[in-house]
Structure formats: structure tokens, C-alpha cells
Scaffold this motif. Structure first.
Motif, PDB file in Angstrom:
ATOM      1  N   GLU A  18       0.842  -1.193   0.000  1.00 52.35           N
ATOM      2  CA  GLU A  18       0.000   0.000   0.000  1.00 52.35           C
ATOM      3  C   GLU A  18       0.880   1.247   0.000  1.00 52.35           C
ATOM      4  OE1 GLU A  18      -4.178   1.394   2.047  1.00 52.35           O
ATOM      5  OE2 GLU A  18      -2.708   0.382   3.315  1.00 52.35           O
TER       6      GLU A  18
ATOM      7  N   ASP B 116      -4.061   5.166  -3.334  1.00 56.17           N
ATOM      8  CA  ASP B 116      -3.173   4.115  -2.840  1.00 56.17           C
ATOM      9  C   ASP B 116      -3.206   2.935  -3.790  1.00 56.17           C
ATOM     10  OD1 ASP B 116      -2.391   5.528  -0.596  1.00 56.17           O
ATOM     11  OD2 ASP B 116      -4.010   4.713   0.647  1.00 56.17           O
TER      12      ASP B 116
ATOM     13  N   ASN C  26      -6.196  -2.031  -5.376  1.00 57.12           N
ATOM     14  CA  ASN C  26      -6.556  -3.046  -4.386  1.00 57.12           C
ATOM     15  C   ASN C  26      -8.043  -3.399  -4.519  1.00 57.12           C
ATOM     16  OD1 ASN C  26      -7.114  -4.531  -2.104  1.00 57.12           O
ATOM     17  ND2 ASN C  26      -6.279  -3.047  -0.669  1.00 57.12           N
TER      18      ASN C  26
END
Length: 211
Positions: free
Chosen positions: A156, A165, A206
Motif C-alpha cells: 500500500e 493508494d 486493491n
């Protein structure tokens, strides 16, 4: 992170993909899982996407009774009225945009079940946690039914290029892989490829950021 990462929509990155035909990487005993099983699952979720003048990769997000949902990068979609999804089993079908999040750069497409046989395809198993630094990861290269393997550099980190991120990895990627999935050696889907650099690096959205 420096501003060296670029979206594959803007410019083609001249990286030769690391094509690995792995015969003896069954990492059982190392805590990483079984690579062969993970790869076979990831392959059956993988798709190639053509839209207007652009091409990219993606994965099967969900297989429903009436539709199959596919996830890719938003920047892969050049023409919303001209999208074709090619499954690993040889099927292909027209797709429609269901969700298009240009801010986070992901897009969900839908394909009617009647337009594909659903033979030997699988949906993703999203990971529940971020990967660890140094963890083994890989991407499927659908055009060759093989993999590009590497390591997580940072699970991250903020990317100024993508204003969010990202998971930062060391692995070779090329233009046709944009929108494709990042997997661990247990076959869990960790993120979506946003872009890369000419130094063997890739950045990924993510799965927690996909709604």
C-alpha cells in the motif's frame, strides 16, 4: 513513488513480458500455496477485451444465472458501444458497461449468459487482506496462457500518477495486460493492473477499492 508510472491508454510500454512456463514451482511447504492450482484457477477467470481501438485484459468477477460480470480497467474501454470479451475457453461475446469508475480506473462489464457456454470458466476469489511485502505474485497473460511472476514491493503506497493508494510490485507487464488481475499463489485476486513502468514495475488497484 516517483511520477514514472504510466497508464497503458496514454503510451505503449515496450516491455517484453516475463513468460514463465513453470514446471516445478509447487510452493507447498513454503507457505505460498500451490502455484499450478492457483494459475489454473486464475487462467479460467481471465479474459481479453477489445473496445474500439483499444485492447486489454480482465477477469470474471461473478457468474450469475443471467449474466457474467467482467472487471477491467476503465481506460481499456474506448467505445462503450463496441466491446467484445474473449474467454480463455474460446468463447466470445458482446459486453455492456455496468459500472464505470473513471476516478479509480475500474470498469464492470456484463455479458448475457445465453451468449456464452460457461464451459470451464470460473469467477474470482477476491483476497480479504493486502499482500505482504516480498510475497510471490503473478499475472496471467491470456494471449499465451502463461504467467508473468514477481514480488510485492509495497502492499500500500500512494501513487501521484493515479491519485490513490496502490499495490506496487516488481514484475514485467505490457500494454495488453492492462486491466488484468494480480494473484497470489493461493489463487486469490489481489488487485487490478492500472499501469507500469519500463523498469519491470506494476501498480494495481486493491480489491477493497472495488465497489
Amino acid at each position: 513513488m516517483s511520477n514514472k508510472f504510466i497508464s497503458f491508454k496514454v503510451i505503449a510500454i515496450s516491455i517484453v513480458a516475463l513468460l514463465l512456463l513453470i514446471t516445478c514451482i509447487g510452493c507447498s511447504g513454503q507457505g505460498d500455496g500451490d502455484f499450478d492450482s492457483a494459475f489454473n484457477h486464475a487462467l479460467k477467470t481471465s479474459v481479453t477485451i477489445d473496445s474500439g481501438r483499444l485492447s486489454g485484459s480482465g477477469n470474471i468477477w461473478k457468474i450469475g444465472k443471467k449474466t457474467i460480470t467482467v472487471i477491467t480497467a476503465s481506460h481499456v474501454i474506448d467505445d462503450k458501444e463496441d466491446i467484445t470479451v474473449y474467454f480463455w475457453n474460446g468463447d466470445h461475446a458482446s459486453a455492456q458497461v455496468f459500472t464505470n469508475n473513471t476516478e479509480k480506473d475500474y470498469c464492470l462489464l456484463t455479458v448475457k449468459v445465453d451468449d456464452t457456454k460457461k464451459i470451464d470458466i470460473e469467477e474470482l476469489k477476491p483476497g480479504k487482506n493486502l499482500p505482504e511485502s516480498g510475497e510471490n505474485i503473478f499475472m496471467v497473460i491470456p494471449d499465451y496462457n502463461t504467467a508473468s511472476a514477481g514480488l510485492v514491493a509495497s502492499p500500500e503506497t500512494f501513487s501521484e500518477d493515479f491519485n490513490q493508494d496502490v499495490i506496487y510490485c516488481y514484475l514485467d507487464v505490457n500494454e495488453g495486460m492492462s486491466g488484468g488481475g494480480l494473484f497470489d499463489y493461493k489463487g486469490r485476486y489481489l488487485g487490478l493492473l492500472l499501469g507500469g513502468s519500463d523498469e519491470g514495475e506494476g501498480v494495481f488497484l486493491n480489491t477493497d477499492k472495488i465497489e
